[in-house]
Design an enzyme around this catalytic site. Structure first.
Site, PDB file in Angstrom:
ATOM      1  CG  ASP A  40       6.887  -4.616   4.277  1.00 26.99           C
ATOM      2  OD1 ASP A  40       7.354  -5.776   4.231  1.00 26.99           O
ATOM      3  OD2 ASP A  40       6.547  -4.067   5.334  1.00 26.99           O
ATOM      4  CB  THR A  54       1.692   2.910  16.466  1.00 25.77           C
ATOM      5  OG1 THR A  54       2.937   2.523  17.050  1.00 25.77           O
ATOM      6  CG2 THR A  54       0.570   2.183  17.177  1.00 25.77           C
ATOM      7  N   GLY A  96       4.324  -1.617  13.615  1.00 27.00           N
ATOM      8  CA  GLY A  96       5.296  -2.094  12.631  1.00 27.00           C
ATOM      9  C   GLY A  96       6.556  -1.270  12.684  1.00 27.00           C
ATOM     10  N   GLY A  97       7.470  -1.558  11.776  1.00 26.98           N
ATOM     11  CA  GLY A  97       8.735  -0.851  11.752  1.00 26.98           C
ATOM     12  C   GLY A  97       8.577   0.628  11.448  1.00 26.98           C
ATOM     13  CD  GLN A  98       8.502   2.619   7.373  1.00 29.54           C
ATOM     14  OE1 GLN A  98       8.551   3.826   7.558  1.00 29.54           O
ATOM     15  NE2 GLN A  98       9.495   1.931   6.822  1.00 29.54           N
ATOM     16  CG  LEU A 158      -6.628  -0.500  14.273  1.00 34.04           C
ATOM     17  CD1 LEU A 158      -6.964   0.145  12.930  1.00 34.04           C
ATOM     18  CD2 LEU A 158      -7.741  -1.466  14.676  1.00 34.04           C
ATOM     19  N   GLY A 159      -2.328  -2.041  15.233  1.00 34.96           N
ATOM     20  CA  GLY A 159      -1.111  -2.797  14.947  1.00 34.96           C
ATOM     21  C   GLY A 159       0.108  -1.903  15.021  1.00 34.96           C
ATOM     22  CE  LYS A 219       2.624   3.453   8.541  1.00 40.92           C
ATOM     23  NZ  LYS A 219       2.983   2.843   7.246  1.00 40.92           N
TER      24      LYS A 219
END
Length: 717
Positions: A513, A403, A399-401, A396-397, A418
């Site tokens: 964030d 997937t 990020g820095g943290q 789905l996306g 996540k």
């Protein structure tokens, strides 16, 4: 499984015997063409000199003499080639480094442009990296910032040109990194001083680099003191290794005489630039063979693997015959292996479960401290099944943290899983999990559970179907436009959720964030705050949190930049940027008057220069009352105050927005009522006798609420 293993043993034995008698060298280049430049192989569709040796101009290789011997170059781009892998359609190149304030008069590289070519920078194999002190590094494509990161140094710490790297890796201190966007085919990099000084006297670098290069640095960093020495090499080189993906464009296939071997397995791919709608082709050798699938005779059958030649059959018979005598022994060994492996997997899961705080979590669940159902602990098997073993098509996306994957549980529930990139402290993970599992706010994404059987814990959230606010706001669908009422409602919902996190939750939670991509929209387009990967739980007595600076460009609190102290007012600043996005329809970093600027600073500038309505979104101007626009703009302006102490709290922001929302609803109701009355009397009274000059009530803190904490706003004269 046992029969399958025995079959593979037979094949392996046959291959071993047959390999002694039938080893072949695969063909990688066209007949009569050189297949090497120096010590690097040049497989077709790449080639040198004669046009018959390469597919088209994009794949032409020029072999040049250098101080390091013969080196191949992609002629169309003048980029040195490190290696070519036709099996996975990748080519490693030497990519230029962008410098700032460096000695030896380092020349600034030109813009790298791969447009219209079959090449694209690999998102999975590369990172954008910046090295230096107090840098603001931007990755730009087509004149627009598509990524970037911040690297800072302590003011009271002396840092020489060797870069004394912090012990937390390349995450913002002296060095920072970020992922590449999809389909990057054109880019350049810019470096700015974070403290607005003309020259800080330190050499800085920015570049796209292969993950393998970063891992090499990490190896030296964690196992010796040579990482600073390795990065110091950047002062003497102009290029680092990066990875390009490639394909055979359909346009090329149509204009060439290329004939893909009939036994090659080919599929269409879409890795080209989003500006180029032409699809392409990638090929592999068939199962049981290896080599170059783009050239006749390039795929060679592995010795003994389904070989149809009479010689192969003879050796296969020999291999099979020699294998039957050991089958019984192998079956026993296989059963023993299965038992040992099952026990090892179970012990590994138990180890991770304890390491990730599973026992502590179970204790809190049994004591009632965590008030959730028993499905809170998911097994790795369940989540692998739900996400199709974390298939890339389920992403789905990123990020820095970590997937986020879409999945479906056995009970039919759609969830978001996540998968973190970096291992954190178990205590922090458990505390965050306990707090978030007790949050019951309709505008915060619900945490359903976790999995502790992996090296890094997995979190499971409810699935939100309609994407994020950034997509909905900046890629508007005419069938469901972003109306003023929706913008005002979403702003109020976000503010209320942040007020809940700051002041109502059992312990204050700083999100850290807040941005439009972390605000999801459910099936009714209600806003939900997501992604608590950077969030922190603090004690009620604490006033701030001191951390290494991290966050997202365009949303970060400037005060946090300079002090490293994150307060609840830092979340307020980020919310102010989102509020400005809703008002203007502009991205957090946009082009204003031909220059890339942050939306926050430009919005405040427009307010100070009394040019507010020049930047407001046209749809907002058309639908909203000017009094309401001014009220929300004043609130956003207060949230964007550089001095955090002058910003309102999220409680004050929520009350202010609720009041504006009520006035907007009342205004809409009055307008609707007036239309009904006019329709009823139009046969008796001409329109010319009707007057709409009655002014709208002045917007003030008294009309919004009786709470004394509300901040007064500017009224429309």
């Amino acid at each position: 499984m046992i029969l399958q293993f025995a079959f593979h043993v037979i094949i392996w034995t046959t291959w071993t015997v047959y390999a002694l008698a039938s080893a072949e060298t695969p063909i990688i280049a066209q007949p009569g063409c050189n297949s090497t430049c120096g010590d690097i192989e040049i497989p077709f569709p790449f080639g040198m000199k004669d046009p018959k040796c390469y597919l088209d101009k994009w794949f032409e290789i020029e072999c040049r003499f250098s101080s390091r011997g013969l080196k191949p170059y992609l002629k169309s781009f003048n980029l040195e080639v490190e290696s070519i892998n036709e099996d996975v359609a990748e080519v490693d190149i030497m990519n230029p480094i962008y410098h700032r304030n460096c000695q030896n008069n380092k020349a600034k590289p030109t813009v790298i442009n791969l447009r219209e070519s079959p090449f694209v920078y690999s998102q999975d194999r590369n990172k954008f990296l910046a090295v230096g002190c107090n840098n603001l590094a931007f990755l730009q494509s087509n004149g627009t910032a598509v990524g970037g990161c911040v690297s800072v140094c302590d003011d009271n710490e002396e840092v020489d040109d060797n870069f004394n790297f912090a012990r937390d890796g390349c995450h913002g201190r002296y060095c920072c990194e970020t992922s590449l966007p999809h389909y990057l085919v054109e880019y350049n990099a810019t470096l700015q001083d974070l403290k607005n000084e003309s020259v800080n006297g330190k050499c800085s670098y920015a570049f796209i680099v292969s993950n393998d290069w970063i891992q090499v640095q990490s190896y030296y960093y964690y196992w010796s003191d040579l990482m600073a020495e390795r990065f110091n090499e950047l002062q003497s080189v102009d290029y680092v290794r990066a990875t390009l993906e490639w394909e055979i464009l359909n346009e090329t296939l149509a204009n060439s005489t290329l004939q893909i071997p009939s036994d090659a397995r080919c599929h269409e791919s879409n890795v080209t630039s989003s500006t180029n709608t032409t699809t392409g082709l990638r090929c592999l050798c068939p199962v049981g063979s290896y080599g170059n699938p783009y050239i006749n005779g390039g795929c060679i059958a592995m010795p003994g693997y389904f070989d149809k030649s009479s010689r192969g059959k003879r050796w296969a018979i020999v291999g099979v015959s020699s294998s039957f005598g050991s089958i019984i022994v192998l079956l026993c060994l296989w059963l023993l292996y299965k038992a040992v492996r099952k026990r090892a997997i179970q012990k590994r899961k138990q180890k991770f479960f304890k390491k990730n705080g599973g026992l502590l979590l179970q204790q809190r669940m049994s004591s009632g401290e965590v008030n959730v159902d028993k499905t809170i602990l998911f097994s790795l098997k369940d989540l692998e099944k739900a996400t199709d073993h974390f298939n890339i098509n389920r992403i789905l996306g990123k990020g820095g943290q970590g997937t986020v994957y879409k999945g479906m549980l056995v009970d039919g529930r759609i969830v978001a899983v996540k998968k973190f990139k970096v291992e954190g402290k178990v205590e922090e993970f458990i505390n965050e999990f306990v707090i978030l599992s007790q949050i019951n706010n309709r505008n915060v994404v619900k945490l359903l559970g976790c999995c502790l059987e992996t090296e890094i814990p997995l979190l499971v959230y409810e699935f939100i179907p309609n994407g994020n606010l950034f997509q909905y706001l900046h890629e508007q669908n005419e069938d469901l436009p972003m109306t003023w009422d929706m913008r005002l409602r979403i702003a109020t919902e976000i503010a209320g959720a942040l007020f809940y996190l700051h002041s109502v939750a059992s312990q204050p939670i700083y999100h850290r964030d807040i941005k439009s991509t972390n605000i999801l929209l459910d099936d009714k387009y209600k806003a939900k705050i997501a992604d608590f990967g950077a969030s922190r739980i603090i004690s009620i007595e604490a006033t701030h949190l001191t951390t290494v600076v991290q966050g997202t460009f365009g949303y970060l609190d400037p005060e946090y930049f300079h002090t490293s102290k994150f307060t609840e007012k830092s979340d307020v600043y980020s919310f102010g940027v989102v509020l400005a996005e809703l008002l203007t329809g502009k991205k957090p970093i946009s082009s204003f008057r031909g220059e890339s600027k942050g939306l926050a600073s430009y919005f405040v500038q427009c307010m100070e220069e009394n040019n507010l309505f020049d930047i407001i979104d046209k749809r907002v101007m058309k639908e909203a009352e000017k009094e309401h626009i001014i009220a929300v703009a004043n609130l956003a302006n207060k949230c964007l105050e550089l001095n955090g102490k002058k910003r309102p709290t999220m409680k004050e922001v929520t009350l202010e927005l609720e009041g504006i929302k009520r006035l907007n609803k009342k205004s809409n109701a009055e307008e609707s009522h007036e239309e009904i009355e006019l329709t009823e009397i139009k046969d008796y009274q001409p329109w010319t006798g009707y007057s709409t000059s009655t002014p709208f009530p002045t917007v003030s803190s008294e009309t919004i609420s009786s709470h004394s904490e509300i901040i007064p706003i500017i009224t429309l004269e």
